[in-house]
Structures are given as C-alpha cells and as structure tokens.
Design a protein around this motif. Structure first.
Motif, PDB file in Angstrom:
ATOM      1  N   GLY A   1       0.803  -1.221   0.000  1.00  0.00           N
ATOM      2  CA  GLY A   1       0.000   0.000   0.000  1.00  0.00           C
ATOM      3  C   GLY A   1       0.836   1.271   0.000  1.00  0.00           C
ATOM      4  N   ASP A   2       2.145   1.161   0.270  1.00  0.00           N
ATOM      5  CA  ASP A   2       3.020   2.338   0.217  1.00  0.00           C
ATOM      6  C   ASP A   2       3.096   2.850  -1.215  1.00  0.00           C
ATOM      7  OD1 ASP A   2       3.609   2.186   2.913  1.00  0.00           O
ATOM      8  OD2 ASP A   2       5.604   1.316   2.634  1.00  0.00           O
ATOM      9  N   GLU A   3       3.126   4.180  -1.358  1.00  0.00           N
ATOM     10  CA  GLU A   3       3.260   4.801  -2.675  1.00  0.00           C
ATOM     11  C   GLU A   3       4.724   5.164  -2.900  1.00  0.00           C
ATOM     12  OE1 GLU A   3       1.890   8.763  -5.203  1.00  0.00           O
ATOM     13  OE2 GLU A   3       1.017   8.386  -3.231  1.00  0.00           O
ATOM     14  N   LEU A   4       5.283   4.689  -3.982  1.00  0.00           N
ATOM     15  CA  LEU A   4       6.681   4.946  -4.317  1.00  0.00           C
ATOM     16  C   LEU A   4       6.806   6.334  -4.938  1.00  0.00           C
ATOM     17  CD1 LEU A   4       9.481   3.643  -4.348  1.00  0.00           C
ATOM     18  CD2 LEU A   4       8.901   2.649  -6.552  1.00  0.00           C
ATOM     19  N   ILE A   5       7.650   7.197  -4.333  1.00  0.00           N
ATOM     20  CA  ILE A   5       7.759   8.572  -4.848  1.00  0.00           C
ATOM     21  C   ILE A   5       9.188   8.960  -5.233  1.00  0.00           C
ATOM     22  CG2 ILE A   5       5.687   9.409  -3.695  1.00  0.00           C
ATOM     23  CD1 ILE A   5       7.496  10.650  -1.550  1.00  0.00           C
ATOM     24  N   ASN A   6      10.191   8.169  -4.814  1.00  0.00           N
ATOM     25  CA  ASN A   6      11.576   8.520  -5.110  1.00  0.00           C
ATOM     26  C   ASN A   6      12.402   7.236  -5.140  1.00  0.00           C
ATOM     27  OD1 ASN A   6      14.426   9.329  -4.430  1.00  0.00           O
ATOM     28  ND2 ASN A   6      13.503  11.359  -4.496  1.00  0.00           N
ATOM     29  N   ILE A   7      13.297   7.131  -6.131  1.00  0.00           N
ATOM     30  CA  ILE A   7      14.204   5.985  -6.230  1.00  0.00           C
ATOM     31  C   ILE A   7      15.618   6.520  -6.400  1.00  0.00           C
ATOM     32  CG2 ILE A   7      14.883   3.941  -7.553  1.00  0.00           C
ATOM     33  CD1 ILE A   7      11.960   3.706  -8.454  1.00  0.00           C
ATOM     34  N   ASN A   8      16.495   6.143  -5.488  1.00  0.00           N
ATOM     35  CA  ASN A   8      17.906   6.533  -5.534  1.00  0.00           C
ATOM     36  C   ASN A   8      18.093   8.041  -5.715  1.00  0.00           C
ATOM     37  OD1 ASN A   8      18.671   3.848  -5.236  1.00  0.00           O
ATOM     38  ND2 ASN A   8      18.729   3.505  -7.435  1.00  0.00           N
ATOM     39  N   GLY A   9      17.247   8.820  -5.063  1.00  0.00           N
ATOM     40  CA  GLY A   9      17.367  10.273  -5.122  1.00  0.00           C
ATOM     41  C   GLY A   9      16.673  10.914  -6.308  1.00  0.00           C
ATOM     42  N   SER A  10      16.082  10.117  -7.187  1.00  0.00           N
ATOM     43  CA  SER A  10      15.375  10.655  -8.350  1.00  0.00           C
ATOM     44  C   SER A  10      13.873  10.695  -8.069  1.00  0.00           C
ATOM     45  CB  SER A  10      15.615   9.778  -9.585  1.00  0.00           C
ATOM     46  OG  SER A  10      16.964   9.788  -9.952  1.00  0.00           O
ATOM     47  N   ALA A  11      13.309  11.887  -8.100  1.00  0.00           N
ATOM     48  CA  ALA A  11      11.864  12.023  -7.909  1.00  0.00           C
ATOM     49  C   ALA A  11      11.157  11.351  -9.078  1.00  0.00           C
ATOM     50  CB  ALA A  11      11.478  13.490  -7.840  1.00  0.00           C
ATOM     51  N   LEU A  12      10.110  10.629  -8.785  1.00  0.00           N
ATOM     52  CA  LEU A  12       9.357   9.941  -9.836  1.00  0.00           C
ATOM     53  C   LEU A  12       8.235  10.828 -10.336  1.00  0.00           C
ATOM     54  CD1 LEU A  12       9.085   6.401  -8.237  1.00  0.00           C
ATOM     55  CD2 LEU A  12      10.641   7.158 -10.015  1.00  0.00           C
ATOM     56  N   TYR A  13       7.966  10.709 -11.624  1.00  0.00           N
ATOM     57  CA  TYR A  13       6.871  11.466 -12.215  1.00  0.00           C
ATOM     58  C   TYR A  13       5.647  10.586 -12.421  1.00  0.00           C
ATOM     59  CZ  TYR A  13      10.434  14.923 -12.632  1.00  0.00           C
ATOM     60  OH  TYR A  13      11.430  15.809 -12.321  1.00  0.00           O
ATOM     61  N   GLY A  14       5.700   9.357 -11.890  1.00  0.00           N
ATOM     62  CA  GLY A  14       4.530   8.506 -11.888  1.00  0.00           C
ATOM     63  C   GLY A  14       4.513   7.379 -12.899  1.00  0.00           C
ATOM     64  N   SER A  15       5.491   7.314 -13.786  1.00  0.00           N
ATOM     65  CA  SER A  15       5.513   6.268 -14.794  1.00  0.00           C
ATOM     66  C   SER A  15       6.077   4.973 -14.212  1.00  0.00           C
ATOM     67  CB  SER A  15       6.376   6.720 -15.982  1.00  0.00           C
ATOM     68  OG  SER A  15       6.729   5.627 -16.782  1.00  0.00           O
ATOM     69  N   ARG A  16       5.354   3.874 -14.396  1.00  0.00           N
ATOM     70  CA  ARG A  16       5.839   2.576 -13.918  1.00  0.00           C
ATOM     71  C   ARG A  16       7.109   2.183 -14.669  1.00  0.00           C
ATOM     72  NH1 ARG A  16       5.064  -3.013 -14.763  1.00  0.00           N
ATOM     73  NH2 ARG A  16       5.093  -4.161 -12.807  1.00  0.00           N
ATOM     74  N   GLN A  17       7.145   2.460 -15.966  1.00  0.00           N
ATOM     75  CA  GLN A  17       8.319   2.130 -16.775  1.00  0.00           C
ATOM     76  C   GLN A  17       9.556   2.863 -16.258  1.00  0.00           C
ATOM     77  OE1 GLN A  17       8.197  -0.254 -19.019  1.00  0.00           O
ATOM     78  NE2 GLN A  17      10.377  -0.086 -19.375  1.00  0.00           N
ATOM     79  N   GLU A  18       9.400   4.128 -15.925  1.00  0.00           N
ATOM     80  CA  GLU A  18      10.494   4.923 -15.361  1.00  0.00           C
ATOM     81  C   GLU A  18      10.995   4.287 -14.063  1.00  0.00           C
ATOM     82  OE1 GLU A  18      11.003   9.376 -13.375  1.00  0.00           O
ATOM     83  OE2 GLU A  18       9.023   8.462 -13.556  1.00  0.00           O
ATOM     84  N   ALA A  19      10.068   3.892 -13.202  1.00  0.00           N
ATOM     85  CA  ALA A  19      10.436   3.272 -11.922  1.00  0.00           C
ATOM     86  C   ALA A  19      11.187   1.963 -12.151  1.00  0.00           C
ATOM     87  CB  ALA A  19       9.190   3.036 -11.073  1.00  0.00           C
ATOM     88  N   LEU A  20      10.705   1.148 -13.072  1.00  0.00           N
ATOM     89  CA  LEU A  20      11.364  -0.138 -13.334  1.00  0.00           C
ATOM     90  C   LEU A  20      12.783   0.048 -13.863  1.00  0.00           C
ATOM     91  CD1 LEU A  20       8.411  -2.191 -14.855  1.00  0.00           C
ATOM     92  CD2 LEU A  20       9.362  -2.325 -12.543  1.00  0.00           C
ATOM     93  N   ILE A  21      13.004   1.041 -14.703  1.00  0.00           N
ATOM     94  CA  ILE A  21      14.347   1.320 -15.219  1.00  0.00           C
ATOM     95  C   ILE A  21      15.283   1.713 -14.077  1.00  0.00           C
ATOM     96  CG2 ILE A  21      15.688   2.971 -16.604  1.00  0.00           C
ATOM     97  CD1 ILE A  21      13.285   2.886 -18.608  1.00  0.00           C
ATOM     98  N   LEU A  22      14.803   2.575 -13.183  1.00  0.00           N
ATOM     99  CA  LEU A  22      15.633   2.996 -12.044  1.00  0.00           C
ATOM    100  C   LEU A  22      15.905   1.832 -11.091  1.00  0.00           C
ATOM    101  CD1 LEU A  22      14.009   6.462 -11.320  1.00  0.00           C
ATOM    102  CD2 LEU A  22      16.325   6.054 -12.173  1.00  0.00           C
ATOM    103  N   ILE A  23      14.920   0.993 -10.874  1.00  0.00           N
ATOM    104  CA  ILE A  23      15.106  -0.157  -9.975  1.00  0.00           C
ATOM    105  C   ILE A  23      16.085  -1.149 -10.584  1.00  0.00           C
ATOM    106  CG2 ILE A  23      13.950  -2.191  -8.997  1.00  0.00           C
ATOM    107  CD1 ILE A  23      11.454  -0.322  -8.659  1.00  0.00           C
ATOM    108  N   LYS A  24      15.920  -1.457 -11.863  1.00  0.00           N
ATOM    109  CA  LYS A  24      16.819  -2.413 -12.525  1.00  0.00           C
ATOM    110  C   LYS A  24      18.235  -1.880 -12.631  1.00  0.00           C
ATOM    111  CE  LYS A  24      13.266  -4.894 -15.001  1.00  0.00           C
ATOM    112  NZ  LYS A  24      12.696  -5.296 -16.276  1.00  0.00           N
ATOM    113  N   GLY A  25      18.394  -0.561 -12.620  1.00  0.00           N
ATOM    114  CA  GLY A  25      19.716   0.054 -12.682  1.00  0.00           C
ATOM    115  C   GLY A  25      20.434   0.092 -11.341  1.00  0.00           C
TER     116      GLY A  25
END
Length: 92
Positions: A57-81
C-alpha cells in the motif's frame, strides 16, 4: 471546518535495501494506468521483507534520489539500474 489537507496526513519513509536484485517487492499502477505507483506485494524472505520498513500500500515517490513522475516504466528502469543498493522513499 477542516480542509482535506488537515484530515489527510502522509508520512515519508526512507528505505535502503542492500545486496542487489531481486529486491522482493511488486509495483502496480503508474501514469500509464492513471494510478499512483503502489507496492502491492512483499515477498516473504526477500530483501524488502527483511528491512521491515516497506508495507503493501506504500506509494513509491523517489528511487535513488530521483523524484518519480509517476511512470511505472520509469520506476522499473531505475530499480533495474540499482546494482547493490536501492534507496526508496515511500509515502504512507
């Protein structure tokens, strides 16, 4: 009379997972679906479960210091990186 902002309070939680993928959580939503990025599953015994800070239920808003703009694809790229450490900020 109270405003919506006064009735709803969010907490931002910092999470750091170590050791590399798989990280042990599943995401749903994103701009592609008109929904926020939400953690929908935490794998038993996975890195996300061991840190004990992430919750379904947590909402993901930042990955590795990069603010997310809401795209799942963007999040997956940052996570895989993320090779050894994954730093997340979630809103609860």
């Amino acid at each position: 009379m109270e405003t919506v902002e006064q009735l709803v309070s969010f907490h931002h939680i910092q999470v750091q997972l170590k050791g590399g993928a798989p990280w042990g959580f599943t995401l749903k939503g994103g701009l592609e679906h008109g929904e926020p990025l939400i953690i929908t599953k935490i794998e038993d015994g996975g890195k996300a479960a061991h840190c004990k800070r992430l919750k379904v239920g947590d909402e993901l808003i930042n990955i590795n210091g990069s603010a997310l703009y809401g795209s799942r694809q963007e999040a997956l790229i940052l996570i895989k990186g993320s090779y050894r450490i994954l730093k997340l900020t979630v809103r609860r």
